[in-house]
Design an enzyme around this catalytic site. Structure first.
Site, short mmCIF file in Angstrom:
data_model
loop_
_atom_site.label_atom_id
_atom_site.label_comp_id
_atom_site.label_asym_id
_atom_site.label_seq_id
_atom_site.Cartn_x
_atom_site.Cartn_y
_atom_site.Cartn_z
N ASN A 7 110.39 -13.92 132.39
CA ASN A 7 110.58 -14.22 133.81
C ASN A 7 111.34 -15.54 133.93
O ASN A 7 110.75 -16.61 133.75
CB ASN A 7 109.19 -14.29 134.48
CG ASN A 7 109.27 -14.67 135.94
OD1 ASN A 7 110.35 -14.70 136.52
ND2 ASN A 7 108.12 -14.96 136.54
N LYS A 9 112.44 -16.91 136.48
CA LYS A 9 112.15 -17.59 137.76
C LYS A 9 113.46 -18.09 138.40
O LYS A 9 114.48 -17.43 138.28
CB LYS A 9 111.14 -18.72 137.54
CG LYS A 9 109.86 -18.20 136.85
CD LYS A 9 108.73 -19.18 136.82
CE LYS A 9 107.51 -18.52 136.17
NZ LYS A 9 106.35 -19.38 136.17
N HIS A 89 104.09 -12.30 142.64
CA HIS A 89 103.85 -13.45 141.74
C HIS A 89 103.13 -14.55 142.53
O HIS A 89 103.42 -14.75 143.71
CB HIS A 89 105.18 -13.96 141.20
CG HIS A 89 105.01 -14.90 140.04
ND1 HIS A 89 104.63 -16.20 140.21
CD2 HIS A 89 105.14 -14.70 138.70
CE1 HIS A 89 104.53 -16.78 139.01
NE2 HIS A 89 104.83 -15.89 138.08
N GLU A 91 103.53 -17.60 142.58
CA GLU A 91 104.45 -18.60 143.16
C GLU A 91 105.00 -18.09 144.50
O GLU A 91 105.24 -18.87 145.43
CB GLU A 91 105.59 -18.89 142.17
CG GLU A 91 105.09 -19.73 141.00
CD GLU A 91 105.91 -19.61 139.74
OE1 GLU A 91 107.00 -19.00 139.77
OE2 GLU A 91 105.45 -20.12 138.70
N GLU A 142 97.75 -12.71 135.83
CA GLU A 142 98.30 -14.06 135.67
C GLU A 142 97.37 -15.08 136.33
O GLU A 142 97.54 -15.40 137.52
CB GLU A 142 99.68 -14.13 136.33
CG GLU A 142 100.70 -13.25 135.66
CD GLU A 142 102.06 -13.92 135.67
OE1 GLU A 142 102.66 -14.02 134.60
OE2 GLU A 142 102.50 -14.37 136.75
N GLY A 148 102.44 -22.02 133.71
CA GLY A 148 103.22 -23.24 133.56
C GLY A 148 102.42 -24.47 133.16
O GLY A 148 102.92 -25.58 133.25
N SER A 179 101.52 -19.28 130.30
CA SER A 179 101.65 -20.14 129.11
C SER A 179 101.68 -19.36 127.79
O SER A 179 101.11 -19.79 126.80
CB SER A 179 100.53 -21.18 129.09
OG SER A 179 100.67 -22.05 130.21
#
Ligand code: PGA
Length: 216
Positions: A7, A9, A89, A91, A142, A148, A179
């Site tokens: 990904n 991003k 996601h 985010e 996730e 991250g 991670s």
């Protein structure tokens, strides 16, 4: 089938994607039983489609069909360009206010255009999101704290959550993300209920990503 999804991003220009491809071609990559997918920004998808043989994923899709929705990319527009799309996601939930309902609409749009959704989940909305979708798809567990942070979940706990997701969905594929790197990738993949990995930061570096591919 096992999955390894990189990904990217909101990263990489076309010249950077070109450089990444150049580096990764130095490695011998396995061709069987592992679907390697690059979830790239919209702006580099066409470039990757033309210049590589990787499977591609979009990182977003409009919850609406084509029409008067300024700034949105509809399923119709990316049909044929990508095989997958990452939806929900954390985010996007955090920075763009995506809800279970919106994710369910996006999932529906993807399926309508034969694009396989990879639906991201975390504990607080595991069940409610799955219920809102009601389809057997690819899910990615996730945990927020692992994304991250350099602090992945334990493979054992990820396996337990993956097992729960599978029970709720009658056997969907479940990926783990958060991670993941070349050192820990294998530890997740040996777990019974984990069918693949969703890799963010470590997918940006071609050498590291190639090592993950080799490890799994
Ligand atoms: P990370 O991101 O590998 O950088 O933790 C994973 C993700 O957000 O999909």
């Amino acid at each position: 089938m096992n999955y390894l999804v990189g990904n990217w991003k909101s990263n990489k220009t076309i010249p950077e994607a070109k450089e990444w491809l150049k580096k990764i071609t130095n490695y011998q990559l396995p061709s069987t039983n592992l679907e390697i997918v690059i979830a790239a920004p919209f702006t580099v998808l066409s470039f990757l489609k033309t210049n590589s043989s990787f499977r591609l994923a979009a990182q977003n899709i409009s919850p609406f069909p084509s029409g008067p929705y300024t700034g949105e990319i509809s399923g119709e527009m990316i049909k044929g360009l990508v095989d997958y799309v990452v939806v929900g996601h954390s985010e996007r939930r955090r920075h763009f206010g995506e809800t279970n309902e919106m994710v369910a609409k996006k999932t529906k749009q993807a399926l309508q255009f034969q694009i396989t959704p990879i639906v991201c989940l975390d504990e607080p909305y595991l069940e409610s999101q799955i219920k809102a979708i009601n389809h057997q798809l690819i899910f990615a567990y996730e945990p927020l704290a692992a994304i991250g942070s350099g602090k992945p979940d334990t493979p054992q706990n990820a396996n337990l959550v993956a097992e729960r997701i599978k029970k709720m969905t009658e056997g969907a594929f479940v990926l783990y993300g958060g991670s993941v790197d070349a050192k820990n990738a294998k530890n997740f993949m040996v777990e019974k209920n984990i069918d693949g990995l969703l890799v963010g930061q470590a997918s940006l570096n071609a050498n590291e990503f190639a090592k993950i591919i080799q490890a799994v």
